[in-house]
Write a protein that holds these residues in place. Structure first.
Motif, PDB file in Angstrom:
ATOM      1  N   CYS A   1       0.817  -1.217   0.000  1.00  0.00           N
ATOM      2  CA  CYS A   1       0.000   0.000   0.000  1.00  0.00           C
ATOM      3  C   CYS A   1       0.854   1.272   0.000  1.00  0.00           C
ATOM      4  O   CYS A   1       0.509   2.253  -0.642  1.00  0.00           O
ATOM      5  CB  CYS A   1      -0.923   0.026   1.219  1.00  0.00           C
ATOM      6  N   ASN A   2       1.968   1.232   0.743  1.00  0.00           N
ATOM      7  CA  ASN A   2       2.842   2.393   0.859  1.00  0.00           C
ATOM      8  C   ASN A   2       4.140   2.252   0.066  1.00  0.00           C
ATOM      9  O   ASN A   2       5.002   3.121   0.144  1.00  0.00           O
ATOM     10  CB  ASN A   2       3.197   2.637   2.330  1.00  0.00           C
TER      11      ASN A   2
ATOM     12  N   ASP B   1       7.511   0.473  17.620  1.00  0.00           N
ATOM     13  CA  ASP B   1       6.962  -0.671  16.897  1.00  0.00           C
ATOM     14  C   ASP B   1       6.915  -0.395  15.408  1.00  0.00           C
ATOM     15  O   ASP B   1       7.432   0.616  14.924  1.00  0.00           O
ATOM     16  CB  ASP B   1       5.576  -1.014  17.448  1.00  0.00           C
ATOM     17  N   ALA B   2       6.308  -1.315  14.669  1.00  0.00           N
ATOM     18  CA  ALA B   2       6.245  -1.188  13.216  1.00  0.00           C
ATOM     19  C   ALA B   2       5.550   0.107  12.793  1.00  0.00           C
ATOM     20  O   ALA B   2       6.004   0.780  11.866  1.00  0.00           O
ATOM     21  CB  ALA B   2       5.521  -2.395  12.614  1.00  0.00           C
ATOM     22  N   GLU B   3       4.488   0.478  13.481  1.00  0.00           N
ATOM     23  CA  GLU B   3       3.776   1.707  13.120  1.00  0.00           C
ATOM     24  C   GLU B   3       4.651   2.939  13.330  1.00  0.00           C
ATOM     25  O   GLU B   3       4.574   3.892  12.558  1.00  0.00           O
ATOM     26  CB  GLU B   3       2.471   1.817  13.906  1.00  0.00           C
TER      27      GLU B   3
ATOM     28  N   LYS C   1       4.974   7.458   6.489  1.00  0.00           N
ATOM     29  CA  LYS C   1       3.828   6.644   6.048  1.00  0.00           C
ATOM     30  C   LYS C   1       3.020   6.198   7.250  1.00  0.00           C
ATOM     31  O   LYS C   1       3.439   6.344   8.396  1.00  0.00           O
ATOM     32  CB  LYS C   1       4.326   5.383   5.320  1.00  0.00           C
ATOM     33  N   LYS C   2       1.855   5.608   6.982  1.00  0.00           N
ATOM     34  CA  LYS C   2       1.080   4.944   8.029  1.00  0.00           C
ATOM     35  C   LYS C   2       0.412   3.729   7.408  1.00  0.00           C
ATOM     36  O   LYS C   2       0.106   3.711   6.204  1.00  0.00           O
ATOM     37  CB  LYS C   2       0.051   5.882   8.655  1.00  0.00           C
ATOM     38  N   PRO C   3       0.205   2.673   8.194  1.00  0.00           N
ATOM     39  CA  PRO C   3      -0.412   1.464   7.654  1.00  0.00           C
ATOM     40  C   PRO C   3      -1.788   1.777   7.057  1.00  0.00           C
ATOM     41  O   PRO C   3      -2.554   2.545   7.628  1.00  0.00           O
ATOM     42  CB  PRO C   3      -0.537   0.548   8.869  1.00  0.00           C
ATOM     43  N   GLN C   4      -2.064   1.182   5.931  1.00  0.00           N
ATOM     44  CA  GLN C   4      -3.351   1.372   5.274  1.00  0.00           C
ATOM     45  C   GLN C   4      -4.286   0.197   5.574  1.00  0.00           C
ATOM     46  O   GLN C   4      -5.196   0.343   6.362  1.00  0.00           O
ATOM     47  CB  GLN C   4      -3.156   1.525   3.761  1.00  0.00           C
TER      48      GLN C   4
END
Length: 63
Positions: A6-7, A24-26, A34-37
């Motif tokens: 997504c990113n 963490d991953a975020e 970026k941010k998780p989609q």
């Protein structure tokens, strides 16, 4: 290989950022701007963090 489609975050850039940024991953996503989609990548991203930071690798056994 892509960690997050997504990113368009590549594994090499994620691993590099894992060394440079805590959290963490975020948090690493945020450091990359970026941010998780969809969120499907977060489990793999957490595993990559563990590999890079603690030398832990998860092996999958195939019979």
């Amino acid at each position: 290989m892509y960690v997050c489609v997504c990113n368009a975050i590549r594994e090499c850039e994620f691993r590099r950022a894992a060394h440079e940024h805590p959290g963490d991953a975020e948090a690493v996503y945020a450091a990359l701007g970026k941010k998780p989609q969809c969120g499907q990548c977060l489990e793999e991203a957490d595993e990559l963090l563990a590999e890079e930071r603690f030398g832990q690798r998860h092996l999958t056994l195939v019979a």
